[in-house]
Design a protein around this motif. Structure first.
Motif, PDB file in Angstrom:
ATOM      1  N   SER A  60       0.802  -1.039   0.050  1.00 14.11           N
ATOM      2  CA  SER A  60       0.112  -0.094  -0.168  1.00 14.11           C
ATOM      3  C   SER A  60       0.852   1.480   0.114  1.00 14.11           C
ATOM      4  N   SER A  61       0.475   2.101  -0.685  1.00 11.62           N
ATOM      5  CA  SER A  61       1.372   3.598  -1.015  1.00 11.62           C
ATOM      6  C   SER A  61       0.971   4.462   0.255  1.00 11.62           C
ATOM      7  N   ALA A  62       1.636   5.587   0.580  1.00 14.55           N
ATOM      8  CA  ALA A  62       1.501   6.393   1.567  1.00 14.55           C
ATOM      9  C   ALA A  62       0.103   6.878   1.428  1.00 14.55           C
ATOM     10  N   THR A  63      -0.615   6.969   0.314  1.00 14.11           N
ATOM     11  CA  THR A  63      -1.981   7.463   0.049  1.00 14.11           C
ATOM     12  C   THR A  63      -3.067   6.295  -0.077  1.00 14.11           C
ATOM     13  N   GLY A  64      -2.433   5.195   0.308  1.00 12.34           N
ATOM     14  CA  GLY A  64      -3.760   4.114   0.477  1.00 12.34           C
ATOM     15  C   GLY A  64      -3.991   3.413  -0.940  1.00 12.34           C
ATOM     16  N   VAL A  65      -3.008   3.696  -1.991  1.00  9.39           N
ATOM     17  CA  VAL A  65      -3.422   2.976  -3.301  1.00  9.39           C
ATOM     18  C   VAL A  65      -2.724   1.633  -3.076  1.00  9.39           C
ATOM     19  N   GLU A  66      -3.325   0.552  -3.496  1.00  7.04           N
ATOM     20  CA  GLU A  66      -2.849  -0.896  -3.290  1.00  7.04           C
ATOM     21  C   GLU A  66      -2.225  -1.454  -4.522  1.00  7.04           C
ATOM     22  N   TYR A  67      -0.937  -2.117  -4.272  1.00  6.00           N
ATOM     23  CA  TYR A  67      -0.458  -2.825  -5.600  1.00  6.00           C
ATOM     24  C   TYR A  67      -0.295  -4.301  -5.345  1.00  6.00           C
ATOM     25  N   ASN A  68      -1.047  -5.017  -5.999  1.00  4.40           N
ATOM     26  CA  ASN A  68      -0.868  -6.528  -5.846  1.00  4.40           C
ATOM     27  C   ASN A  68       0.237  -7.124  -6.540  1.00  4.40           C
ATOM     28  N   LYS A  69       1.085  -7.621  -5.709  1.00  8.47           N
ATOM     29  CA  LYS A  69       2.112  -8.309  -6.103  1.00  8.47           C
ATOM     30  C   LYS A  69       2.253  -9.785  -6.560  1.00  8.47           C
ATOM     31  N   HIS A  70       1.279 -10.459  -5.819  1.00  7.68           N
ATOM     32  CA  HIS A  70       1.300 -11.881  -5.988  1.00  7.68           C
ATOM     33  C   HIS A  70      -0.033 -12.644  -5.577  1.00  7.68           C
ATOM     34  N   PHE A  71      -0.419 -13.546  -6.404  1.00  3.44           N
ATOM     35  CA  PHE A  71      -1.550 -14.261  -5.976  1.00  3.44           C
ATOM     36  C   PHE A  71      -1.276 -15.665  -5.418  1.00  3.44           C
ATOM     37  N   PHE A  72      -1.451 -16.076  -4.555  1.00  2.26           N
ATOM     38  CA  PHE A  72      -1.148 -17.449  -4.029  1.00  2.26           C
ATOM     39  C   PHE A  72      -2.402 -18.448  -4.037  1.00  2.26           C
ATOM     40  N   GLN A  73      -2.476 -19.684  -4.936  1.00  2.00           N
ATOM     41  CA  GLN A  73      -3.391 -20.544  -5.025  1.00  2.00           C
ATOM     42  C   GLN A  73      -2.840 -21.702  -4.438  1.00  2.00           C
ATOM     43  N   ALA A  74      -3.706 -22.534  -3.915  1.00  2.00           N
ATOM     44  CA  ALA A  74      -3.139 -23.983  -3.437  1.00  2.00           C
ATOM     45  C   ALA A  74      -2.696 -24.860  -4.435  1.00  2.00           C
TER      46      ALA A  74
END
Length: 192
Positions: A60-74
């Motif tokens: 999450s940036s200082a302004t609250g913007v989220e950046y997805n880095k990875h998805f984990f699936q079983a």
């Protein structure tokens, strides 16, 4: 626990005697949708093997913007790796996007076994190598591939992801806006 054993065997051989000391360290944990496994600013202490469900790793940036880095699936191993290794507060957050189940182990307990069990040390090293390769591949994709190619790779790797998560999570992972993602999806269904 069978899933964990099979998953580890795909990474590196785990002899029965090593498995007997490793297995009791894992605890089955329910992660309801929305639950955080790791939070930014907190030191991570555990990692897990996802038995079912879907998690995301994001910043999450200082302004609250989220950046997805990875998805984990079983089945997969997950955790706030940098925090686990350094003992520093995590920069990344891990959140369940669906109701999930995981076998969780305290990192310190796992680390304590490694000096006495070369097979487990080998497993840990192979896992670290695989993470490094994934990270390098992801960096190359972001720099060298266009949004359409990144989207197609995501669909190959996670064919059911679009039915499980909102489009804005996928757009964030691809490094594009939801509007751009809509354009990419439309371009793929149009005959050329």
């Amino acid at each position: 626990m069978h899933l964990v054993h099979e998953y580890f065997k795909r990474i590196a051989p785990v002899p029965p005697d090593a498995w007997q000391v490793l297995e009791p360290l894992f605890v089955l944990t329910e992660l309801p949708k929305g639950t955080y496994f790791a939070r930014a600013g907190e030191v991570a202490h555990s990692l897990g093997v996802l038995e079912s469900g879907l998690l995301r790793a994001f910043y999450s940036s200082a302004t609250g913007v989220e950046y997805n880095k990875h998805f984990f699936q079983a089945p997969t191993l997950f955790g706030a790796y940098a925090s686990l290794v350094t003992g520093q507060p995590s920069q990344i957050q891990l959140q369940a996007l669906t109701d999930s189940r995981a076998w969780v182990v305290r990192y310190a307990d796992l680390e304590a076994l490694l000096p006495a069990w070369p097979a487990l040390e080998h497993l840990a090293r192979r896992w670290a190598e695989l993470l490094y390769v994934q990270k390098e591949e992801r960096e190359i994709e972001i720099v060298l591939l266009g949004a359409e190619q990144r989207y197609q790779l995501l669909r190959q790797r996670h064919p059911d992801l679009e039915q499980l998560v909102p489009q804005y999570h996928i757009a964030s992972y691809l490094g594009i806006t939801p509007t751009q993602l809509s354009r990419v999806r439309r371009a793929l269904v149009r005959p050329r």
